[in-house]
Design an enzyme around this catalytic site. Structure first.
Site, mmCIF file in Angstrom:
data_model
loop_
_atom_site.group_PDB
_atom_site.id
_atom_site.type_symbol
_atom_site.label_atom_id
_atom_site.label_comp_id
_atom_site.label_asym_id
_atom_site.label_seq_id
_atom_site.Cartn_x
_atom_site.Cartn_y
_atom_site.Cartn_z
ATOM 1 N N ALA A 21 30.863 121.909 16.099
ATOM 2 C CA ALA A 21 32.083 121.627 16.865
ATOM 3 C C ALA A 21 31.848 121.884 18.357
ATOM 4 O O ALA A 21 31.055 122.765 18.707
ATOM 5 C CB ALA A 21 33.222 122.509 16.352
ATOM 6 N N PRO A 22 32.479 121.089 19.232
ATOM 7 C CA PRO A 22 33.525 120.090 18.979
ATOM 8 C C PRO A 22 33.028 118.708 18.585
ATOM 9 O O PRO A 22 33.827 117.818 18.357
ATOM 10 C CB PRO A 22 34.250 120.035 20.316
ATOM 11 C CG PRO A 22 33.195 120.316 21.324
ATOM 12 C CD PRO A 22 32.293 121.328 20.688
ATOM 13 N N GLY A 23 31.696 118.479 18.538
ATOM 14 C CA GLY A 23 31.220 117.274 17.886
ATOM 15 C C GLY A 23 30.530 116.239 18.740
ATOM 16 O O GLY A 23 30.217 115.145 18.245
ATOM 17 N N GLY A 24 30.235 116.526 19.998
ATOM 18 C CA GLY A 24 29.545 115.537 20.817
ATOM 19 C C GLY A 24 28.180 115.178 20.267
ATOM 20 O O GLY A 24 27.799 113.999 20.215
ATOM 21 N N LYS A 25 27.434 116.181 19.820
ATOM 22 C CA LYS A 25 26.096 115.922 19.286
ATOM 23 C C LYS A 25 26.178 115.264 17.907
ATOM 24 O O LYS A 25 25.341 114.419 17.564
ATOM 25 C CB LYS A 25 25.299 117.228 19.231
ATOM 26 C CG LYS A 25 25.086 117.859 20.616
ATOM 27 C CD LYS A 25 24.377 119.194 20.516
ATOM 28 C CE LYS A 25 24.229 119.840 21.886
ATOM 29 N NZ LYS A 25 25.543 120.207 22.468
ATOM 30 N N ASP B 38 30.142 123.986 10.765
ATOM 31 C CA ASP B 38 30.641 124.943 11.745
ATOM 32 C C ASP B 38 31.491 125.979 11.018
ATOM 33 O O ASP B 38 32.102 125.675 9.988
ATOM 34 C CB ASP B 38 31.474 124.244 12.829
ATOM 35 C CG ASP B 38 31.640 125.096 14.078
ATOM 36 O OD1 ASP B 38 30.855 124.899 15.025
ATOM 37 O OD2 ASP B 38 32.529 125.959 14.102
ATOM 38 N N CYS C 193 23.455 126.610 25.449
ATOM 39 C CA CYS C 193 23.982 126.303 26.784
ATOM 40 C C CYS C 193 24.035 127.593 27.596
ATOM 41 O O CYS C 193 25.064 127.952 28.158
ATOM 42 C CB CYS C 193 25.350 125.641 26.702
ATOM 43 S SG CYS C 193 26.601 126.569 25.793
#
Length: 471
Positions: A286-290, A305, A400
């Site tokens: 989450a939040p799911g971009g990848k 997640d 990150c």
């Protein structure tokens, strides 16, 4: 109540209105009291600042229009924008504001809850860095102190400090302008050690700027850049100047043509290579971009997640984008896959210091000891994920974070303890940028990684990623 009684107040108001400003019995017009206009917005900003810094809550959670801070959610849209601006400024400039207040206070404020300092920080942000009339900023801060039982006895102090702040503003700003002030000492010292003095100062300076908006598009980045008035950078990213309205109103949102994702955050998924038809795990998804990237590339994705609430948002995003994945709410410490995966992306929970330009509260609600505890948890997750990979499969570990303890050191220790894994060096062409690959062959982005060119001066989020292969 009868219809007649319901109608009487309306008729009375109409009668008063007919008399007009010069009519008999008209009430004199009063100027708005500066101590009450905008009071609710400032109160929300002060309360949220305390919850974020002292309570260590994510700012985005407080600023949700549903489920966030109740006082914020009740404000009009214009006042919500003002709260966001005040908080963003107060957090980005927190170190400098603290240094200035330290020069104006003869001794630390003994008030235990911190509400007085929160009032001063929000007011100082307006006086020093925002186009807010000094009189209004000072008057409302004093009114806030007077209205709070904990702060009332300090309202005279608040008034005196802020009046002096207004009077000495230019000298105070000049004396505290060094970029390093806006990062905690432990954090800035770590950047100095890892990246050198010049880079550390540049990182701190970049954190003062509002970032651009990056979108990952499914296809045709150049075409979408032209449609949206942005710039195509680094693979499938379109970079925009921060739009003033709602993101949902941008062209292509309803059609599912793109999703919001920092350009640096889009790189790790690409390092898995061609995943079409492969069984791929996106861990801590989450939040799911990848997840969206991997699904759009044809992977058979399992998105895992621990947060069911965050996975709801992931599922909503996938639905809008017309993409699909198996979504699993599970703690990775307990999860066991039915069969090994062909590829795994582990975006491990971390201190998130690489996202300070987007989430300025991170600099102030993290502690040095958090990095050590997170690094230990990351090592366990990487060890566990490695056991779920097929021989010959690829695993990308990323965080990150700007802290080497959560990136380079975690991978070095894993490789030393697991001779059946090897590093598969990242090629510069895979990143979509230049200068992001370390001597060891890993990805390392910094907030200052992008050259200062038109429309690209918003930098990148700080990311580390290493690509490993199971022998």
């Amino acid at each position: 109540m009868s219809d007649d009684s319901n109608d009487r107040p309306a008729r009375a108001r109409s009668a008063r209105a007919r008399k007009g400003p010069g009519g008999k019995g008209a009430r004199p017009r009063r100027e708005p009291d500066p101590s009450t206009v905008g009071l609710a917005a400032r109160r929300a900003a002060v309360e949220i600042l305390g919850r974020v810094v002292t309570g260590r809550r994510p700012l985005d959670d407080e600023l949700r229009e549903t489920g966030g801070h109740s006082g914020f959610a009740a404000l009009a849209a214009r006042d919500r924008a003002l709260v966001r601006a005040m908080l963003g400024t107060a957090l980005r400039r927190r170190g400098q504001i603290a240094a200035i207040l330290g020069r104006l206070l003869e001794r630390p404020v003994p008030e235990k809850t911190g509400i007085v300092l929160d009032i001063l920080h929000v007011a100082a942000a307006q006086v020093l860095f925002m186009e807010v009339p000094d009189r209004a900023a000072v008057a409302i801060a004093v009114a806030l102190a007077d209205a709070d039982d904990r702060a009332r006895r300090y309202k005279g102090l608040v008034n005196a400090v802020l009046r002096r702040l207004v009077a000495e503003r230019d000298d105070l700003l000049a004396a505290t302008a060094q970029p390093w002030r806006n990062a905690p000492v432990w954090l800035f010292a770590g950047w100095q050690k890892a990246y050198g003095e010049e880079a550390a100062l540049a990182i701190a300076e970049m954190h003062l700027l509002e970032p651009n908006l990056d979108l990952t598009v499914k296809a045709d980045p150049q075409g979408w850049a032209e449609r949206l008035g942005g710039t195509a950078i680094g693979g499938n990213t379109v970079r925009l100047a921060r739009p003033g309205g709602r993101i949902e109103a941008l062209e292509g949102y309803d059609a599912g043509a793109w999703w919001v994702q920092d350009a640096a955050a889009a790189i790790p998924a690409r390092l898995l290579g061609d995943v079409a038809g492969l069984r791929v795990a996106d861990l801590c998804a989450a939040p799911g971009g990848k997840t969206a990237q991997l699904a759009a590339a044809g992977g058979r994705v399992t998105a895992i997640d621990i947060s069911a609430r965050r996975l709801e948002r992931l599922s909503q995003n996938l639905s809008r984008l017309g993409l699909s994945a198996e979504v699993v709410a599970a703690d990775l410490a307990d999860y066991e896959p039915a069969a090994p995966f062909d590829a795994i992306l582990l975006d491990a929970p971390c201190s998130a210091t690489g996202t300070i330009r987007r989430h300025p509260e991170v600099a102030w609600n993290r502690r040095a000891e958090d990095v050590a505890s997170l690094a230990a948890a990351q090592a366990l997750l990487l060890e566990r994920a490695g056991g779920w990979l097929k021989p010959g499969g690829r695993l990308v570990y990323c965080t990150c974070s700007l802290e080497p303890a959560e990136g380079e050191l975690v991978v070095a220790r894993f490789l030393a303890a697991n001779p059946n894994f090897a590093r598969l060096p990242v090629e510069e062409a895979e990143t979509g940028f230049s200068g992001l690959v370390t001597a060891e062959g890993d990805l390392r982005t910094l907030p200052v990684s992008l050259p200062r060119e038109p429309r690209q001066d918003g930098g990148l989020d700080g990311f580390f990623a290493a690509r490993l292969v199971r022998r």
